[in-house]
Design a protein around this motif. Structure first.
Motif, PDB file in Angstrom:
ATOM      1  N   GLN A  74       0.841  -1.200   0.000  1.00  0.00           N
ATOM      2  CA  GLN A  74       0.000   0.000   0.000  1.00  0.00           C
ATOM      3  C   GLN A  74       0.879   1.255   0.000  1.00  0.00           C
ATOM      4  O   GLN A  74       1.788   1.374   0.828  1.00  0.00           O
ATOM      5  CB  GLN A  74      -0.904   0.017   1.238  1.00  0.00           C
ATOM      6  N   PHE A  75       0.586   2.172  -0.911  1.00  0.00           N
ATOM      7  CA  PHE A  75       1.398   3.376  -1.079  1.00  0.00           C
ATOM      8  C   PHE A  75       0.509   4.601  -1.107  1.00  0.00           C
ATOM      9  O   PHE A  75      -0.534   4.614  -1.760  1.00  0.00           O
ATOM     10  CB  PHE A  75       2.202   3.301  -2.380  1.00  0.00           C
ATOM     11  N   VAL A  76       0.938   5.640  -0.377  1.00  0.00           N
ATOM     12  CA  VAL A  76       0.251   6.929  -0.415  1.00  0.00           C
ATOM     13  C   VAL A  76       1.264   7.967  -0.871  1.00  0.00           C
ATOM     14  O   VAL A  76       2.249   8.233  -0.175  1.00  0.00           O
ATOM     15  CB  VAL A  76      -0.336   7.312   0.955  1.00  0.00           C
ATOM     16  N   ASP A  77       1.036   8.538  -2.053  1.00  0.00           N
ATOM     17  CA  ASP A  77       1.953   9.508  -2.654  1.00  0.00           C
ATOM     18  C   ASP A  77       1.472  10.907  -2.280  1.00  0.00           C
ATOM     19  O   ASP A  77       0.548  11.453  -2.892  1.00  0.00           O
ATOM     20  CB  ASP A  77       1.970   9.315  -4.168  1.00  0.00           C
ATOM     21  N   LEU A  78       2.084  11.475  -1.245  1.00  0.00           N
ATOM     22  CA  LEU A  78       1.678  12.775  -0.710  1.00  0.00           C
ATOM     23  C   LEU A  78       2.340  13.900  -1.497  1.00  0.00           C
ATOM     24  O   LEU A  78       3.562  13.942  -1.631  1.00  0.00           O
ATOM     25  CB  LEU A  78       2.060  12.871   0.768  1.00  0.00           C
ATOM     26  N   ARG A 104       4.799  -4.151 -10.631  1.00  0.00           N
ATOM     27  CA  ARG A 104       5.834  -5.092 -11.062  1.00  0.00           C
ATOM     28  C   ARG A 104       6.173  -6.085  -9.959  1.00  0.00           C
ATOM     29  O   ARG A 104       6.680  -7.171 -10.228  1.00  0.00           O
ATOM     30  CB  ARG A 104       7.109  -4.349 -11.467  1.00  0.00           C
ATOM     31  N   VAL A 105       5.922  -5.695  -8.709  1.00  0.00           N
ATOM     32  CA  VAL A 105       6.282  -6.529  -7.563  1.00  0.00           C
ATOM     33  C   VAL A 105       5.062  -7.270  -7.011  1.00  0.00           C
ATOM     34  O   VAL A 105       5.145  -8.452  -6.680  1.00  0.00           O
ATOM     35  CB  VAL A 105       6.926  -5.678  -6.451  1.00  0.00           C
ATOM     36  N   HIS A 106       3.940  -6.569  -6.918  1.00  0.00           N
ATOM     37  CA  HIS A 106       2.728  -7.142  -6.320  1.00  0.00           C
ATOM     38  C   HIS A 106       1.596  -7.169  -7.345  1.00  0.00           C
ATOM     39  O   HIS A 106       1.459  -6.235  -8.141  1.00  0.00           O
ATOM     40  CB  HIS A 106       2.300  -6.337  -5.095  1.00  0.00           C
ATOM     41  N   ASP A 107       0.795  -8.199  -7.304  1.00  0.00           N
ATOM     42  CA  ASP A 107      -0.289  -8.339  -8.270  1.00  0.00           C
ATOM     43  C   ASP A 107      -1.358  -7.263  -8.114  1.00  0.00           C
ATOM     44  O   ASP A 107      -1.918  -6.796  -9.103  1.00  0.00           O
ATOM     45  CB  ASP A 107      -0.956  -9.718  -8.130  1.00  0.00           C
ATOM     46  N   ALA A 108      -1.651  -6.873  -6.884  1.00  0.00           N
ATOM     47  CA  ALA A 108      -2.754  -5.937  -6.654  1.00  0.00           C
ATOM     48  C   ALA A 108      -2.369  -4.893  -5.616  1.00  0.00           C
ATOM     49  O   ALA A 108      -2.928  -4.859  -4.509  1.00  0.00           O
ATOM     50  CB  ALA A 108      -4.010  -6.685  -6.229  1.00  0.00           C
ATOM     51  N   PRO A 109      -1.414  -4.007  -5.919  1.00  0.00           N
ATOM     52  CA  PRO A 109      -1.061  -2.961  -4.949  1.00  0.00           C
ATOM     53  C   PRO A 109      -2.186  -1.950  -4.828  1.00  0.00           C
ATOM     54  O   PRO A 109      -3.029  -1.804  -5.726  1.00  0.00           O
ATOM     55  CB  PRO A 109       0.183  -2.324  -5.575  1.00  0.00           C
ATOM     56  N   ARG A 110      -2.196  -1.233  -3.711  1.00  0.00           N
ATOM     57  CA  ARG A 110      -3.152  -0.141  -3.520  1.00  0.00           C
ATOM     58  C   ARG A 110      -2.345   1.155  -3.452  1.00  0.00           C
ATOM     59  O   ARG A 110      -1.380   1.260  -2.689  1.00  0.00           O
ATOM     60  CB  ARG A 110      -3.967  -0.351  -2.247  1.00  0.00           C
ATOM     61  N   VAL A 111      -2.760   2.131  -4.252  1.00  0.00           N
ATOM     62  CA  VAL A 111      -2.031   3.391  -4.337  1.00  0.00           C
ATOM     63  C   VAL A 111      -3.019   4.547  -4.249  1.00  0.00           C
ATOM     64  O   VAL A 111      -4.027   4.571  -4.962  1.00  0.00           O
ATOM     65  CB  VAL A 111      -1.229   3.500  -5.656  1.00  0.00           C
ATOM     66  N   VAL A 112      -2.725   5.496  -3.357  1.00  0.00           N
ATOM     67  CA  VAL A 112      -3.538   6.699  -3.218  1.00  0.00           C
ATOM     68  C   VAL A 112      -2.645   7.904  -3.526  1.00  0.00           C
ATOM     69  O   VAL A 112      -1.574   8.057  -2.940  1.00  0.00           O
ATOM     70  CB  VAL A 112      -4.128   6.831  -1.802  1.00  0.00           C
ATOM     71  N   TYR A 131      -6.997   1.884 -13.565  1.00  0.00           N
ATOM     72  CA  TYR A 131      -6.308   1.050 -12.589  1.00  0.00           C
ATOM     73  C   TYR A 131      -7.211   0.752 -11.394  1.00  0.00           C
ATOM     74  O   TYR A 131      -7.649   1.665 -10.694  1.00  0.00           O
ATOM     75  CB  TYR A 131      -5.035   1.736 -12.082  1.00  0.00           C
ATOM     76  N   ARG A 132      -7.458  -0.506 -11.127  1.00  0.00           N
ATOM     77  CA  ARG A 132      -8.173  -0.887  -9.913  1.00  0.00           C
ATOM     78  C   ARG A 132      -7.225  -0.769  -8.721  1.00  0.00           C
ATOM     79  O   ARG A 132      -6.023  -0.956  -8.840  1.00  0.00           O
ATOM     80  CB  ARG A 132      -8.678  -2.325 -10.032  1.00  0.00           C
ATOM     81  N   GLY A 133      -7.794  -0.441  -7.560  1.00  0.00           N
ATOM     82  CA  GLY A 133      -6.971  -0.340  -6.365  1.00  0.00           C
ATOM     83  C   GLY A 133      -6.253   0.979  -6.229  1.00  0.00           C
ATOM     84  O   GLY A 133      -5.321   1.098  -5.425  1.00  0.00           O
ATOM     85  N   THR A 134      -6.663   1.992  -6.999  1.00  0.00           N
ATOM     86  CA  THR A 134      -6.053   3.320  -6.891  1.00  0.00           C
ATOM     87  C   THR A 134      -7.124   4.353  -6.567  1.00  0.00           C
ATOM     88  O   THR A 134      -8.320   4.148  -6.794  1.00  0.00           O
ATOM     89  CB  THR A 134      -5.360   3.728  -8.209  1.00  0.00           C
ATOM     90  N   ALA A 159      -2.878  -2.784   7.297  1.00  0.00           N
ATOM     91  CA  ALA A 159      -1.632  -3.366   6.790  1.00  0.00           C
ATOM     92  C   ALA A 159      -0.596  -2.257   6.646  1.00  0.00           C
ATOM     93  O   ALA A 159      -0.943  -1.067   6.667  1.00  0.00           O
ATOM     94  CB  ALA A 159      -1.879  -4.064   5.452  1.00  0.00           C
ATOM     95  N   PRO A 160       0.687  -2.617   6.519  1.00  0.00           N
ATOM     96  CA  PRO A 160       1.728  -1.596   6.386  1.00  0.00           C
ATOM     97  C   PRO A 160       1.463  -0.648   5.214  1.00  0.00           C
ATOM     98  O   PRO A 160       0.930  -1.043   4.179  1.00  0.00           O
ATOM     99  CB  PRO A 160       3.002  -2.418   6.150  1.00  0.00           C
ATOM    100  N   ILE A 161       1.854   0.598   5.402  1.00  0.00           N
ATOM    101  CA  ILE A 161       1.649   1.656   4.408  1.00  0.00           C
ATOM    102  C   ILE A 161       2.990   2.324   4.124  1.00  0.00           C
ATOM    103  O   ILE A 161       3.781   2.573   5.036  1.00  0.00           O
ATOM    104  CB  ILE A 161       0.668   2.719   4.935  1.00  0.00           C
ATOM    105  N   ALA A 162       3.241   2.627   2.858  1.00  0.00           N
ATOM    106  CA  ALA A 162       4.408   3.422   2.482  1.00  0.00           C
ATOM    107  C   ALA A 162       3.952   4.837   2.174  1.00  0.00           C
ATOM    108  O   ALA A 162       3.135   5.053   1.269  1.00  0.00           O
ATOM    109  CB  ALA A 162       5.100   2.817   1.269  1.00  0.00           C
TER     110      ALA A 162
END
Length: 280
Positions: A74-78, A104-112, A131-134, A159-162
Protein backbone atom coordinates in the motif's frame (compact mmCIF):
# COMPACT_ATOMS: atom_id res chain seq x y z
CA UNK A 1 -2.54 28.83 -6.77
CA UNK A 2 -6.21 28.83 -7.68
CA UNK A 3 -9.37 30.46 -6.47
CA UNK A 4 -13.02 29.52 -6.86
CA UNK A 5 -15.04 32.50 -8.10
CA UNK A 6 -18.39 30.74 -8.19
CA UNK A 7 -19.64 27.21 -7.56
CA UNK A 8 -18.00 24.76 -9.96
CA UNK A 9 -15.69 27.39 -11.53
CA UNK A 10 -11.99 27.63 -10.72
CA UNK A 11 -9.62 30.28 -12.03
CA UNK A 12 -5.82 30.17 -12.14
CA UNK A 13 -4.40 33.04 -10.06
CA UNK A 14 -0.65 32.45 -10.11
CA UNK A 15 2.12 29.88 -10.52
CA UNK A 16 1.78 26.34 -9.17
CA UNK A 17 4.72 24.32 -7.84
CA UNK A 18 3.50 21.23 -9.72
CA UNK A 19 3.25 23.11 -13.03
CA UNK A 20 6.60 24.86 -12.55
CA UNK A 21 8.21 21.45 -12.03
CA UNK A 22 6.34 20.13 -15.05
CA UNK A 23 7.87 22.90 -17.14
CA UNK A 24 11.37 22.28 -15.74
CA UNK A 25 10.94 18.58 -16.49
CA UNK A 26 10.10 19.19 -20.14
CA UNK A 27 6.34 18.72 -19.76
CA UNK A 28 3.45 20.55 -21.41
CA UNK A 29 1.03 21.13 -18.51
CA UNK A 30 1.93 24.70 -17.52
CA UNK A 31 0.92 28.31 -18.10
CA UNK A 32 2.57 31.70 -18.53
CA UNK A 33 2.84 32.43 -14.79
CA UNK A 34 4.51 29.04 -14.26
CA UNK A 35 7.00 29.61 -17.06
CA UNK A 36 7.87 33.11 -15.83
CA UNK A 37 8.65 31.84 -12.33
CA UNK A 38 10.58 28.85 -13.71
CA UNK A 39 12.80 31.17 -15.77
CA UNK A 40 13.48 33.31 -12.69
CA UNK A 41 14.54 30.16 -10.82
CA UNK A 42 16.80 29.07 -13.67
CA UNK A 43 18.60 32.41 -13.56
CA UNK A 44 20.05 31.51 -10.15
CA UNK A 45 19.92 27.70 -10.43
CA UNK A 46 20.53 26.48 -14.00
CA UNK A 47 20.95 22.96 -12.57
CA UNK A 48 17.37 22.97 -11.20
CA UNK A 49 15.91 20.71 -13.97
CA UNK A 50 18.61 18.11 -13.28
CA UNK A 51 17.67 18.07 -9.61
CA UNK A 52 13.97 17.70 -10.47
CA UNK A 53 14.82 14.73 -12.70
CA UNK A 54 17.01 13.10 -10.04
CA UNK A 55 14.29 13.46 -7.42
CA UNK A 56 11.74 11.97 -9.83
CA UNK A 57 13.95 8.95 -10.40
CA UNK A 58 14.28 8.44 -6.65
CA UNK A 59 10.52 8.07 -6.25
CA UNK A 60 10.46 4.98 -8.49
CA UNK A 61 13.55 3.52 -6.82
CA UNK A 62 12.07 3.99 -3.35
CA UNK A 63 8.76 2.38 -4.35
CA UNK A 64 10.56 -0.63 -5.83
CA UNK A 65 12.68 -1.02 -2.70
CA UNK A 66 9.75 -0.68 -0.29
CA UNK A 67 7.58 -3.07 -2.31
CA UNK A 68 10.29 -5.65 -2.97
CA UNK A 69 12.48 -5.58 0.13
CA UNK A 70 9.94 -4.53 2.78
CA UNK A 71 6.94 -6.33 1.24
CA UNK A 72 4.65 -3.29 1.47
CA UNK A 73 1.65 -3.35 -0.88
CA UNK A 74 0.00 0.00 0.00
CA UNK A 75 1.40 3.38 -1.08
CA UNK A 76 0.25 6.93 -0.41
CA UNK A 77 1.95 9.51 -2.65
CA UNK A 78 1.68 12.78 -0.71
CA UNK A 79 2.07 15.87 -2.85
CA UNK A 80 2.17 13.62 -5.91
CA UNK A 81 2.46 16.40 -8.49
CA UNK A 82 1.55 15.92 -12.13
CA UNK A 83 1.75 12.23 -13.06
CA UNK A 84 4.87 11.25 -15.08
CA UNK A 85 2.69 9.56 -17.70
CA UNK A 86 1.25 12.94 -18.63
CA UNK A 87 4.35 15.12 -18.70
CA UNK A 88 4.80 15.03 -22.47
CA UNK A 89 8.30 15.57 -23.81
CA UNK A 90 10.21 14.85 -20.63
CA UNK A 91 13.91 15.62 -20.34
CA UNK A 92 15.62 12.23 -20.06
CA UNK A 93 14.01 8.85 -19.32
CA UNK A 94 10.50 8.94 -17.86
CA UNK A 95 10.21 7.31 -14.41
CA UNK A 96 7.25 5.00 -14.07
CA UNK A 97 4.27 6.13 -11.99
CA UNK A 98 4.04 4.69 -8.48
CA UNK A 99 1.31 2.20 -9.37
CA UNK A 100 3.26 0.75 -12.30
CA UNK A 101 6.39 0.28 -10.19
CA UNK A 102 4.46 -1.39 -7.36
CA UNK A 103 2.57 -3.55 -9.88
CA UNK A 104 5.83 -5.09 -11.06
CA UNK A 105 6.28 -6.53 -7.56
CA UNK A 106 2.73 -7.14 -6.32
CA UNK A 107 -0.29 -8.34 -8.27
CA UNK A 108 -2.75 -5.94 -6.65
CA UNK A 109 -1.06 -2.96 -4.95
CA UNK A 110 -3.15 -0.14 -3.52
CA UNK A 111 -2.03 3.39 -4.34
CA UNK A 112 -3.54 6.70 -3.22
CA UNK A 113 -2.38 9.95 -4.83
CA UNK A 114 -2.82 13.14 -2.76
CA UNK A 115 -2.28 16.77 -3.76
CA UNK A 116 -3.83 20.14 -2.94
CA UNK A 117 -3.63 21.34 -6.55
CA UNK A 118 -7.00 20.79 -8.26
CA UNK A 119 -5.33 20.48 -11.66
CA UNK A 120 -3.05 17.73 -10.35
CA UNK A 121 -6.07 16.02 -8.83
CA UNK A 122 -7.93 16.10 -12.15
CA UNK A 123 -4.94 14.65 -14.02
CA UNK A 124 -4.46 11.92 -11.42
CA UNK A 125 -8.12 10.85 -11.56
CA UNK A 126 -7.99 10.74 -15.36
CA UNK A 127 -4.84 8.62 -15.36
CA UNK A 128 -6.07 6.28 -12.63
CA UNK A 129 -9.47 5.46 -14.10
CA UNK A 130 -8.02 2.33 -15.74
CA UNK A 131 -6.31 1.05 -12.59
CA UNK A 132 -8.17 -0.89 -9.91
CA UNK A 133 -6.97 -0.34 -6.36
CA UNK A 134 -6.05 3.32 -6.89
CA UNK A 135 -7.58 6.59 -5.71
CA UNK A 136 -6.88 10.32 -5.94
CA UNK A 137 -7.62 12.79 -3.14
CA UNK A 138 -7.57 16.58 -3.33
CA UNK A 139 -6.50 17.69 0.14
CA UNK A 140 -4.20 19.97 2.10
CA UNK A 141 -1.78 17.47 3.61
CA UNK A 142 -1.01 19.86 6.46
CA UNK A 143 -4.52 19.06 7.70
CA UNK A 144 -3.16 15.63 8.43
CA UNK A 145 -5.87 14.47 10.86
CA UNK A 146 -8.56 15.16 8.26
CA UNK A 147 -6.56 13.35 5.60
CA UNK A 148 -6.07 10.26 7.76
CA UNK A 149 -9.82 10.17 8.37
CA UNK A 150 -10.58 10.13 4.65
CA UNK A 151 -12.16 6.77 3.68
CA UNK A 152 -9.52 6.08 1.02
CA UNK A 153 -6.79 6.45 3.65
CA UNK A 154 -8.48 5.08 6.77
CA UNK A 155 -9.17 1.76 5.03
CA UNK A 156 -5.41 1.18 4.59
CA UNK A 157 -4.61 0.99 8.29
CA UNK A 158 -4.99 -2.78 8.55
CA UNK A 159 -1.63 -3.37 6.79
CA UNK A 160 1.73 -1.60 6.39
CA UNK A 161 1.65 1.66 4.41
CA UNK A 162 4.41 3.42 2.48
CA UNK A 163 4.15 7.21 2.73
CA UNK A 164 5.98 8.99 -0.10
CA UNK A 165 6.95 12.56 0.79
CA UNK A 166 8.84 13.37 -2.39
CA UNK A 167 10.03 17.00 -2.30
CA UNK A 168 7.13 17.91 -0.03
CA UNK A 169 8.51 19.07 3.33
CA UNK A 170 10.46 22.09 1.95
CA UNK A 171 7.17 23.78 1.09
CA UNK A 172 6.10 23.86 4.74
CA UNK A 173 7.36 25.70 7.79
CA UNK A 174 8.93 23.78 10.68
CA UNK A 175 5.74 23.48 12.71
CA UNK A 176 3.72 21.94 9.87
CA UNK A 177 6.53 19.63 8.75
CA UNK A 178 7.13 18.25 12.26
CA UNK A 179 3.40 17.83 12.91
CA UNK A 180 2.81 15.82 9.72
CA UNK A 181 5.82 13.52 10.17
CA UNK A 182 5.07 12.95 13.86
CA UNK A 183 1.42 12.13 13.14
CA UNK A 184 2.32 9.72 10.35
CA UNK A 185 4.82 7.91 12.59
CA UNK A 186 2.27 7.54 15.39
CA UNK A 187 -0.64 6.53 13.12
CA UNK A 188 1.12 4.03 10.85
CA UNK A 189 0.89 0.28 11.55
CA UNK A 190 4.02 -1.87 12.06
CA UNK A 191 5.95 -2.55 8.86
CA UNK A 192 5.14 0.89 7.42
CA UNK A 193 7.72 3.14 5.77
CA UNK A 194 8.23 6.85 5.12
CA UNK A 195 10.35 7.88 2.12
CA UNK A 196 11.46 11.47 1.57
CA UNK A 197 13.55 13.74 -0.56
CA UNK A 198 14.42 17.17 0.81
CA UNK A 199 16.41 20.03 -0.71
CA UNK A 200 19.38 21.27 1.30
CA UNK A 201 20.92 24.71 1.72
CA UNK A 202 24.31 23.41 2.86
CA UNK A 203 26.21 23.31 -0.44
CA UNK A 204 25.27 26.62 -2.08
CA UNK A 205 23.45 28.64 0.60
CA UNK A 206 23.41 31.90 -1.37
CA UNK A 207 21.71 30.35 -4.40
CA UNK A 208 19.21 28.52 -2.21
CA UNK A 209 18.32 31.71 -0.38
CA UNK A 210 17.80 33.46 -3.70
CA UNK A 211 15.53 30.61 -4.83
CA UNK A 212 13.53 30.88 -1.61
CA UNK A 213 13.24 34.65 -2.12
CA UNK A 214 11.98 34.24 -5.69
CA UNK A 215 9.41 31.68 -4.60
CA UNK A 216 8.36 34.01 -1.78
CA UNK A 217 7.88 36.87 -4.26
CA UNK A 218 5.42 34.56 -6.06
CA UNK A 219 3.57 33.85 -2.81
CA UNK A 220 5.11 30.38 -2.28
CA UNK A 221 6.89 29.36 0.94
CA UNK A 222 10.11 27.43 0.27
CA UNK A 223 12.47 26.25 3.00
CA UNK A 224 15.62 24.25 2.21
CA UNK A 225 17.07 22.57 5.31
CA UNK A 226 20.40 21.27 6.55
CA UNK A 227 21.19 17.60 7.03
CA UNK A 228 20.75 18.01 10.80
CA UNK A 229 17.36 19.67 10.33
CA UNK A 230 16.22 16.90 7.97
CA UNK A 231 17.35 14.25 10.46
CA UNK A 232 15.43 16.06 13.22
CA UNK A 233 12.30 15.98 11.05
CA UNK A 234 12.56 12.24 10.45
CA UNK A 235 13.50 11.57 14.10
CA UNK A 236 13.59 7.76 13.62
CA UNK A 237 13.24 6.73 17.26
CA UNK A 238 12.08 3.23 18.20
CA UNK A 239 10.01 1.58 16.86
CA UNK A 240 11.15 3.45 13.74
CA UNK A 241 14.61 3.03 12.22
CA UNK A 242 16.57 4.76 9.49
CA UNK A 243 17.34 2.24 6.75
CA UNK A 244 20.65 1.95 4.90
CA UNK A 245 22.27 3.88 3.36
CA UNK A 246 20.89 6.54 5.72
CA UNK A 247 20.25 10.16 4.73
CA UNK A 248 22.36 10.59 1.61
CA UNK A 249 22.41 12.81 -1.49
CA UNK A 250 19.44 11.81 -3.62
CA UNK A 251 21.65 10.96 -6.61
CA UNK A 252 23.49 8.42 -4.43
CA UNK A 253 20.46 6.69 -2.90
CA UNK A 254 19.90 3.22 -4.34
CA UNK A 255 23.09 3.19 -6.39
CA UNK A 256 23.01 -0.63 -6.38
CA UNK A 257 19.78 -0.38 -8.41
CA UNK A 258 21.12 1.96 -11.09
CA UNK A 259 24.43 3.26 -12.49
CA UNK A 260 26.49 5.17 -9.95
CA UNK A 261 25.90 8.91 -10.25
CA UNK A 262 28.28 11.62 -9.08
CA UNK A 263 26.39 13.25 -6.23
CA UNK A 264 28.77 16.17 -5.76
CA UNK A 265 26.34 18.59 -7.43
CA UNK A 266 23.25 17.20 -5.73
CA UNK A 267 21.24 19.71 -3.78
CA UNK A 268 18.88 17.32 -2.01
CA UNK A 269 18.89 14.39 0.40
CA UNK A 270 16.89 11.15 0.33
CA UNK A 271 16.05 8.64 3.05
CA UNK A 272 13.66 5.84 4.05
CA UNK A 273 12.58 5.04 7.60
CA UNK A 274 10.73 1.88 8.59
CA UNK A 275 8.55 0.96 11.56
CA UNK A 276 9.58 -2.35 13.15
CA UNK A 277 7.14 -5.20 12.85
CA UNK A 278 7.41 -6.32 9.25
CA UNK A 279 4.87 -6.45 6.47
CA UNK A 280 1.85 -8.67 6.88
Amino acid sequence: MTEQTQPGVRVLTGPSVARVYNYLDGGVDHYQDDRVLAQKLLEVAPWWPQMVQTDSEYRALAVDFIARDLGVTQFVDLGCGLPPALTGRRRGPRPEPVYEVARRVHDAPRVVYVDNDWMVHAHAKFMLDKYRGTAAIEADIREIDQLLAHPDIACLRGAPIAWLLHDLLPWWDDEAAHRVITTLREWSPPGSAIAITHVTDERIPEAMQELADRYAAAGIHYQPRSLREIADLLDPKAPWELLAPGIVPTSQWGVTRRPVVDGSRGQSYAAVINRAGGAA
